[in-house]
Design an enzyme around this catalytic site. Structure first.
Site, short mmCIF file in Angstrom:
data_model
loop_
_atom_site.label_atom_id
_atom_site.label_comp_id
_atom_site.label_asym_id
_atom_site.label_seq_id
_atom_site.Cartn_x
_atom_site.Cartn_y
_atom_site.Cartn_z
N LYS A 1 0.72 -1.16 -0.02
CA LYS A 1 0.05 -0.02 0.19
C LYS A 1 0.95 1.37 0.14
CE LYS A 1 -3.67 -1.55 -0.53
NZ LYS A 1 -3.81 -2.32 -1.49
N HIS B 1 7.48 -7.47 -1.92
CA HIS B 1 7.25 -6.51 -0.66
C HIS B 1 8.20 -7.04 0.21
CE1 HIS B 1 3.65 -4.77 -2.16
NE2 HIS B 1 2.93 -5.70 -1.83
N SER C 1 -4.99 2.94 3.88
CA SER C 1 -4.97 2.38 2.65
C SER C 1 -5.29 0.69 3.28
CB SER C 1 -4.13 2.49 1.58
OG SER C 1 -4.08 2.01 0.43
#
Ligand code: PPS
Length: 287
Positions: A45, A101, A131
């Protein structure tokens, strides 16, 4: 499903079991990087999808074909996602564009040997939290966020997918060989997208005319990118991501946390931030 069933714990980090499998993680661990690979490294995010649009456009010299024909997860695949094994990345021509990530210290051995170019995107954690809160409410592969105050504790304790924002950001900031890493923030992209595109192109050693860079920036504006079916997850089944609950390209703004967190929650967040980031010298744009 219980929380334990939703998540796999991999090297201390929570991963949603539905999209991360032992086989996929083995593939990640054994992945052979090339020195001319381009890696987008982000905490979830923080601007991953945005970068999955910007980088291919820079590398294609502004030709929109790659972002109009391939979904973002295929054009710049996450190496750790199970599905990645099917993309035949070994056969892709250089320079390959890849995403992760993961923390810096969880990268596979070949990453440290080849030192590919990395673009690390960071975002104000309060906006990342906001988010994430909406995303966890619409993605079926994630644990329902529950009440906001509860999710806030989980977020601050790193009991969410990909663990702690603080550990993630610190790991990349403390990376060795920083000359192959470009640090940029979501906020800088928002502040001046044209300038950000120019800086990214320079980092990637791609010479582009000012006019081309301007077109890329225009294309990557939130309102325009939202229309790209190959980037807005509209082709993803509703059972997986229910965008009637919250769109994937939701607000695309800086400071939406002010609409989300109570004063007490924001103060609690700031106190945790101050404590966990006390040794960090890096000057964040949001500080
Ligand atoms: S993920 O799930 O980790 O891949 O999510 P990620 O892409 O990192 O982050 C999603 C947030 O980025 C916003 N976004 C953008 N903002 C501004 N401009 C553009 N072009 C853009 N593209 C994606 C997206 O809307 C999510 O933020 P929120 O705050 O939820 O709107």
């Amino acid at each position: 499903m219980t929380e334990a069933e939703f998540y796999t714990v991999y090297k201390g980090v929570y991963l949603p079991s539905r999209i991360y499998s032992p086989r996929g993680l083995k593939y990640f661990e054994e992945f052979s990087f090339r020195s001319d690979d381009i890696i987008i490294a982000t905490y979830p995010k923080s601007g991953t999808t945005w970068m999955q649009e910007i980088v291919p456009l820079i590398m294609s010299g502004g030709d929109p074909a790659p972002v109009e024909t391939l979904p973002n997860w295929q054009r710049v695949p996450w190496l750790e996602v199970d599905q990645c094994r099917t993309f035949k990345l070994e056969q892709r021509p250089s320079p390959r564009m890849l995403a992760t990530h993961f923390y810096y210290n969880l990268m596979p051995p070949s990453f440290y040997e080849t030192k590919p170019k990395v673009i690390n995107v960071m975002r104000n954690p309060k906006d990342v939290f906001t988010s994430s809160f909406h995303f966890y409410g619409m993605a079926s592969f994630l644990v329902n966020p529950g009440p906001q105050s509860e999710f806030l504790h989980k977020f601050l304790d790193g009991k969410v997918m990909f663990g702690s924002w603080f550990d993630h950001v610190k790991s990349w900031l403390n990376a060795e060989d920083k000359e192959h890493i470009m640090y940029i923030s979501y906020e800088e992209l928002i502040m001046d997208l044209k300038d950000s595109v120019a800086r990214i192109a320079q980092f990637l050693e791609k010479r582009l005319d000012a006019e081309v860079m301007e077109k890329i920036a225009e294309r990557c504006l939130f309102k325009n990118m939202k229309l790209n079916r190959m980037s807005n997850y509209s082709t993803t089944p509703r059972e997986f991501m229910d965008q009637t609950k919250s769109e994937f390209l939701r607000k695309g703004d800086v400071g939406d946390w002010k609409n989300q967190l109570t004063v007490a929650e924001a103060e609690h967040f700031d106190a945790a931030y101050k404590d966990k980031m006390k040794d960090v010298k890096y000057k964040f744009v949001w500080d």
